[in-house]
Design an enzyme around this catalytic site. Structure first.
Site, PDB file in Angstrom:
ATOM      1  N   ARG A   1       0.837  -1.207   0.000  1.00  0.00           N
ATOM      2  CA  ARG A   1       0.000   0.000   0.000  1.00  0.00           C
ATOM      3  C   ARG A   1       0.878   1.266   0.000  1.00  0.00           C
ATOM      4  O   ARG A   1       0.945   1.972  -0.997  1.00  0.00           O
ATOM      5  CB  ARG A   1      -0.941  -0.049   1.226  1.00  0.00           C
ATOM      6  CG  ARG A   1      -2.082   0.961   1.175  1.00  0.00           C
ATOM      7  CD  ARG A   1      -1.676   2.363   1.603  1.00  0.00           C
ATOM      8  NE  ARG A   1      -1.089   2.417   2.944  1.00  0.00           N
ATOM      9  CZ  ARG A   1      -0.509   3.512   3.419  1.00  0.00           C
ATOM     10  NH1 ARG A   1      -0.427   4.616   2.702  1.00  0.00           N
ATOM     11  NH2 ARG A   1       0.034   3.510   4.622  1.00  0.00           N
ATOM     12  N   ASP A   2       1.596   1.505   1.076  1.00  0.00           N
ATOM     13  CA  ASP A   2       2.384   2.742   1.162  1.00  0.00           C
ATOM     14  C   ASP A   2       3.493   2.725   0.114  1.00  0.00           C
ATOM     15  O   ASP A   2       3.855   3.762  -0.446  1.00  0.00           O
ATOM     16  CB  ASP A   2       2.993   2.870   2.569  1.00  0.00           C
ATOM     17  CG  ASP A   2       3.236   4.309   2.991  1.00  0.00           C
ATOM     18  OD1 ASP A   2       3.074   5.217   2.160  1.00  0.00           O
ATOM     19  OD2 ASP A   2       3.607   4.528   4.165  1.00  0.00           O
TER      20      ASP A   2
ATOM     21  N   ASN B   1       9.704   4.113   3.185  1.00  0.00           N
ATOM     22  CA  ASN B   1       9.464   3.720   4.573  1.00  0.00           C
ATOM     23  C   ASN B   1      10.689   2.986   5.103  1.00  0.00           C
ATOM     24  O   ASN B   1      11.537   2.524   4.339  1.00  0.00           O
ATOM     25  CB  ASN B   1       8.288   2.749   4.638  1.00  0.00           C
ATOM     26  CG  ASN B   1       6.973   3.396   4.306  1.00  0.00           C
ATOM     27  OD1 ASN B   1       6.705   3.720   3.166  1.00  0.00           O
ATOM     28  ND2 ASN B   1       6.145   3.603   5.309  1.00  0.00           N
TER      29      ASN B   1
ATOM     30  N   HIS C   1       5.376   4.460  12.651  1.00  0.00           N
ATOM     31  CA  HIS C   1       5.413   4.386  11.184  1.00  0.00           C
ATOM     32  C   HIS C   1       6.471   5.393  10.721  1.00  0.00           C
ATOM     33  O   HIS C   1       6.191   6.581  10.589  1.00  0.00           O
ATOM     34  CB  HIS C   1       4.020   4.747  10.668  1.00  0.00           C
ATOM     35  CG  HIS C   1       3.860   4.736   9.181  1.00  0.00           C
ATOM     36  ND1 HIS C   1       3.222   3.713   8.503  1.00  0.00           N
ATOM     37  CD2 HIS C   1       4.222   5.623   8.227  1.00  0.00           C
ATOM     38  CE1 HIS C   1       3.196   3.990   7.202  1.00  0.00           C
ATOM     39  NE2 HIS C   1       3.797   5.151   7.008  1.00  0.00           N
TER      40      HIS C   1
ATOM     41  N   CYS D   1       4.664   9.127   0.007  1.00  0.00           N
ATOM     42  CA  CYS D   1       3.254   9.511   0.027  1.00  0.00           C
ATOM     43  C   CYS D   1       3.035  10.475  -1.116  1.00  0.00           C
ATOM     44  O   CYS D   1       3.743  11.478  -1.219  1.00  0.00           O
ATOM     45  CB  CYS D   1       2.876  10.153   1.356  1.00  0.00           C
ATOM     46  SG  CYS D   1       1.156  10.722   1.354  1.00  0.00           S
TER      47      CYS D   1
ATOM     48  N   HIS E   1       9.390   6.884   8.157  1.00  0.00           N
ATOM     49  CA  HIS E   1       9.984   6.969   6.818  1.00  0.00           C
ATOM     50  C   HIS E   1      11.462   7.287   7.024  1.00  0.00           C
ATOM     51  O   HIS E   1      11.844   7.939   8.001  1.00  0.00           O
ATOM     52  CB  HIS E   1       9.266   8.041   5.986  1.00  0.00           C
ATOM     53  CG  HIS E   1       7.909   7.599   5.527  1.00  0.00           C
ATOM     54  ND1 HIS E   1       7.656   7.209   4.227  1.00  0.00           N
ATOM     55  CD2 HIS E   1       6.739   7.441   6.192  1.00  0.00           C
ATOM     56  CE1 HIS E   1       6.381   6.855   4.123  1.00  0.00           C
ATOM     57  NE2 HIS E   1       5.802   6.985   5.300  1.00  0.00           N
TER      58      HIS E   1
END
Ligand code: HMG
Ligand code: MG
Length: 310
Positions: A24-25, A258, A216, A249, A218
């Site tokens: 996803r990310d 990430n 989370h 993003c 990055h």
């Protein structure tokens, strides 16, 4: 295969749950759109490597994130896997789409700053929270697990430093709304370990359960692992990471990849912390995905281990 020597350190959890966000990310930020079958194979290989929580896709507006516009096609290709498959839903329309396919875990995503709330959700912070309220209530009523993401917890590309009390306020709103867990996002990778400790301390001082908190990070400035260690020392046991370090993003231009799952697994393994992940299979998966994307993985561990004879 080369593995780190196991030397435990005091004050760390025995086990960490990795919340894998590569599909996803990671893939939401690719210039090109990855074919649905390749995405499905990616998710299947991640599950085969031992990851138990794999964020599969997003039920957002397809024009806002065209890379994930195939959510309806992808989800049924992976939904038989015996792992948790959370999906992002920004609003009730997204929730309807996810529930129609049988999703059992969803994630709403708020922002600690007004600028990113506008850029990412076309809403003010409060309007976004109001948009999530019925999503969380309906999901919970349907027995669906809800994760709340909070972006820009440590810095914002338009607003600069973000005051800790401002972050805590939105965290509390998400938890009070009924989110089962909260993922603290360093969307642009500017956090450093003292800052992480300060935010976590402020949250637990306010009564937040550390078991419900995830991090989370990055890796824009190479701080993601140091920040993770600071979070583990504070009792956090849920860590988001992206296989091969894919990511970013689309609505935060300075966000880069990430924290790479392989780099995380290498560190945790060295510390004697159980993750259930087979590093060999995971590296092979990220090396395969890098081939699909036509460029090398930014993960140090993937690069180091791909060059060695395994
Ligand atoms: P909007 O333009 O304000 O939408 O976007 P709206 O509510 O005004 O609706 C406009 C039209 O879109 C309507 O159609 C809706 O039905 C449709 P019309 O009636 O005009 O025909 N629509 C939808 N269609 C399909 N699925 C939906 C949906 N919602 C509305 N879910 C919206 C508001 C929230 C939809 C939009 O801003 C959006 O989709 N944003 C998503 C952005 C995004 O996915 N960003 C990346 C994820 S966040 C992230 O990466 C950070 C994170 O990793 C943590 C970190 O690192 O910080 C999580
Ligand atoms: Mg992110």
């Amino acid at each position: 295969m080369t593995l780190p020597m196991v030397v435990p350190a005091p004050g760390l959890p025995a086990r960490v749950r990795i919340h894998e966000v590569g599909a996803r990310d990671g893939l939401q930020n690719e210039k090109g759109t990855v074919p649905t079958q390749v995405k499905a194979e990616f998710v299947r290989r991640l599950a085969d490597a031992g990851l138990t929580t794999i964020e599969a896709t997003s039920f957002v507006h397809p024009k806002w994130v065209p890379q994930l516009a195939d959510a309806e096609q992808l989800f049924p290709l992976v939904s038989d896997l015996p792992v948790a498959l959370p999906v992002l839903v920004p609003n009730e329309r997204g929730l309807d789409r996810a529930l129609a396919l049988g999703a059992r875990r969803v994630a709403v995503f708020a922002s600690a700053t007004e600028s990113f709330a506008k850029a990412n959700l076309n809403r003010t912070v409060d309007e976004a929270l109001a948009m999530f309220e019925p999503v969380v209530a309906r999901a919970k009523a349907a027995g669906v697990h809800v994760r709340g993401y909070l972006s820009m917890c440590f810095g914002d590309p338009w607003e600069g430093a973000v005051p800790v009390p401002q972050v805590v306020k939105v965290c509390k709103a998400l938890l009070d709304m009924g989110c089962d867990e909260l993922s603290l996002g360093d969307t642009i990778g500017v956090a450093t370990p003292g800052h992480v400790r300060q935010l976590l301390t402020a949250l637990t001082d306010e009564g937040a359960d550390v078991e419900a908190l995830g991090v989370h990070f990055h890796d824009t400035y190479g701080q993601a692992l140091a920040n993770t260690l600071a979070a583990l020392q504070h009792g956090v046991t849920t860590v988001d990471a992206s296989a091969g370090g894919l990511g970013g993003c689309p609505y935060a231009k300075s966000a880069t990849g990430n924290l790479a799952t392989e780099d995380l697994v290498w560190m945790l393994r060295g510390l004697g912390i159980d993750t259930g992940v087979d590093l060999d299979r995971l590296v092979a998966t990220s090396a395969w995905m890098a081939e699909q994307l036509g460029r090398p993985s930014p993960s140090r561990t993937v690069r180091a281990l791909s060059h060695k004879e395994r």
